[in-house]
Design a protein around this motif. Structure first.
Motif, PDB file in Angstrom:
ATOM      1  N   TYR A   1      28.220  14.905  11.099  1.00  0.00           N
ATOM      2  CA  TYR A   1      28.745  14.725   9.752  1.00  0.00           C
ATOM      3  C   TYR A   1      27.636  14.295   8.793  1.00  0.00           C
ATOM      4  O   TYR A   1      26.666  13.641   9.196  1.00  0.00           O
TER       5      TYR A   1
ATOM      6  N   TYR B   1      27.846  12.119   5.140  1.00  0.00           N
ATOM      7  CA  TYR B   1      28.619  11.395   4.134  1.00  0.00           C
ATOM      8  C   TYR B   1      27.657  10.955   3.048  1.00  0.00           C
ATOM      9  O   TYR B   1      26.448  10.822   3.274  1.00  0.00           O
TER      10      TYR B   1
ATOM     11  N   MET C   1      23.209   7.023  -1.326  1.00  0.00           N
ATOM     12  CA  MET C   1      22.850   6.892   0.095  1.00  0.00           C
ATOM     13  C   MET C   1      23.535   8.045   0.818  1.00  0.00           C
ATOM     14  O   MET C   1      24.721   8.296   0.604  1.00  0.00           O
TER      15      MET C   1
ATOM     16  N   PHE D   1      24.485   9.373   4.526  1.00  0.00           N
ATOM     17  CA  PHE D   1      24.613   8.934   5.908  1.00  0.00           C
ATOM     18  C   PHE D   1      24.934  10.118   6.808  1.00  0.00           C
ATOM     19  O   PHE D   1      25.820  10.915   6.519  1.00  0.00           O
TER      20      PHE D   1
ATOM     21  N   LEU E   1      33.070   7.381  14.830  1.00  0.00           N
ATOM     22  CA  LEU E   1      31.798   7.801  14.250  1.00  0.00           C
ATOM     23  C   LEU E   1      30.707   6.785  14.548  1.00  0.00           C
ATOM     24  O   LEU E   1      30.934   5.579  14.443  1.00  0.00           O
TER      25      LEU E   1
ATOM     26  N   PHE F   1      27.120   5.989  12.912  1.00  0.00           N
ATOM     27  CA  PHE F   1      26.353   6.295  11.710  1.00  0.00           C
ATOM     28  C   PHE F   1      24.883   5.961  11.880  1.00  0.00           C
ATOM     29  O   PHE F   1      24.512   5.029  12.611  1.00  0.00           O
ATOM     30  N   GLY F   2      24.063   6.695  11.148  1.00  0.00           N
ATOM     31  CA  GLY F   2      22.673   6.321  10.989  1.00  0.00           C
ATOM     32  C   GLY F   2      22.540   5.277   9.899  1.00  0.00           C
ATOM     33  O   GLY F   2      23.518   4.904   9.244  1.00  0.00           O
ATOM     34  N   ALA F   3      21.300   4.832   9.700  1.00  0.00           N
ATOM     35  CA  ALA F   3      21.037   3.779   8.716  1.00  0.00           C
ATOM     36  C   ALA F   3      21.045   4.311   7.286  1.00  0.00           C
ATOM     37  O   ALA F   3      21.097   3.531   6.334  1.00  0.00           O
TER      38      ALA F   3
ATOM     39  N   ARG G   1      18.242   6.872   1.362  1.00  0.00           N
ATOM     40  CA  ARG G   1      18.521   6.628  -0.053  1.00  0.00           C
ATOM     41  C   ARG G   1      17.789   7.665  -0.887  1.00  0.00           C
ATOM     42  O   ARG G   1      16.563   7.788  -0.794  1.00  0.00           O
TER      43      ARG G   1
END
Lengths: 116, 110
Positions: free
Chosen positions: A33, A35, A89, A91, A105, A107-109, A112
């Motif tokens: 994904y 986001y 940001m 993600f 899910l 998520f990565g960090a 930005r």
């Protein structure tokens, strides 16, 4: 603990330029994904990707955006001709298929993106 | 997709128990309730998931009444580091449609 890795952590670009954001999902995850989260707002779904094709996309994900998995590990989001309102940001997240219950899910960090 | 409603924000003092309630009146039979935590400038992180009654892990407890039309995330003895946004998601088993609402911004005060 396995992680979703995103690069770059921060990118500054001029309006109209192309940007590629990269993600390395967890190795045994198969559903991916992207986001986006504009500062101070909620996490918005952009696109999901499975078996080398888009599974679902939101109305935000227009022709300006594209995703691909070029080499079996990286998962990229390309933004063509960036606009000021693309500043956010971004993600990447992934899911391990077969999880009992509802999918979760990871998520990565985040990356930005600042468009000037 | 079941619509969820959460308080926009909550304040709590350190050391207190915090309960955040999520309403999901149109939850479906095969829907699960999942909570995520998001610190500033980080991606959301899974906290806990449940289907009914009570689930507890090392981070939180999740209470779900018999009608499943709401759920309550309970954080015991919060600290300043629990200041974050907490999201409640209601999704079907095996569903890949995972949509976030506005969440609840928890501020822990010393």
């Amino acid at each position: 603990e396995p992680e979703v890795t995103q690069t770059p952590s921060h990118q500054v670009t001029q309006m109209g330029q192309e940007v590629i954001l990269r993600c390395v999902p967890i190795s045994n995850h198969l559903y991916f994904y992207w986001y986006r989260q504009i500062l101070g707002q909620k996490v918005e779904f952009l696109v999901s990707f499975y078996n080398n094709e888009i599974s679902e996309k939101s109305e935000i994900f227009d022709d300006q955006f594209s995703v691909e998995r070029p080499d079996g590990s990286n998962f990229t989001l390309k933004i063509r001709s960036t606009k000021l309102e693309d500043s956010a940001m971004y993600f990447c997240a992934s899911i391990q298929i077969g999880y009992s219950g509802a999918n979760v899910l990871t998520f990565g960090a985040g990356s930005r993106l600042t468009v000037l | 997709l079941a619509k969820t409603t959460q308080p926009i924000s909550m304040d709590s003092y350190e050391g207190q128990e915090v309960n955040i309630t999520c309403s999901h009146n149109n939850i479906a039979t095969n829907d699960y309730i999942t909570w995520y935590q998001q610190f500033p400038s980080q991606g959301p992180r899974f906290i806990i998931q449940g289907y009914k009654t009570k689930v507890t892990n090392e981070v939180a407890s999740l209470f779900i009444p018999a009608d499943r039309k709401s759920s309550t995330l309970s954080l015991p003895r919060v600290s300043l580091s629990d200041t974050a946004v907490y999201y409640c998601l209601v999704t079907g088993a095996g569903s890949y449609q995972l949509t976030f609402g506005k969440g609840t911004k928890l501020s822990v005060i010393p």
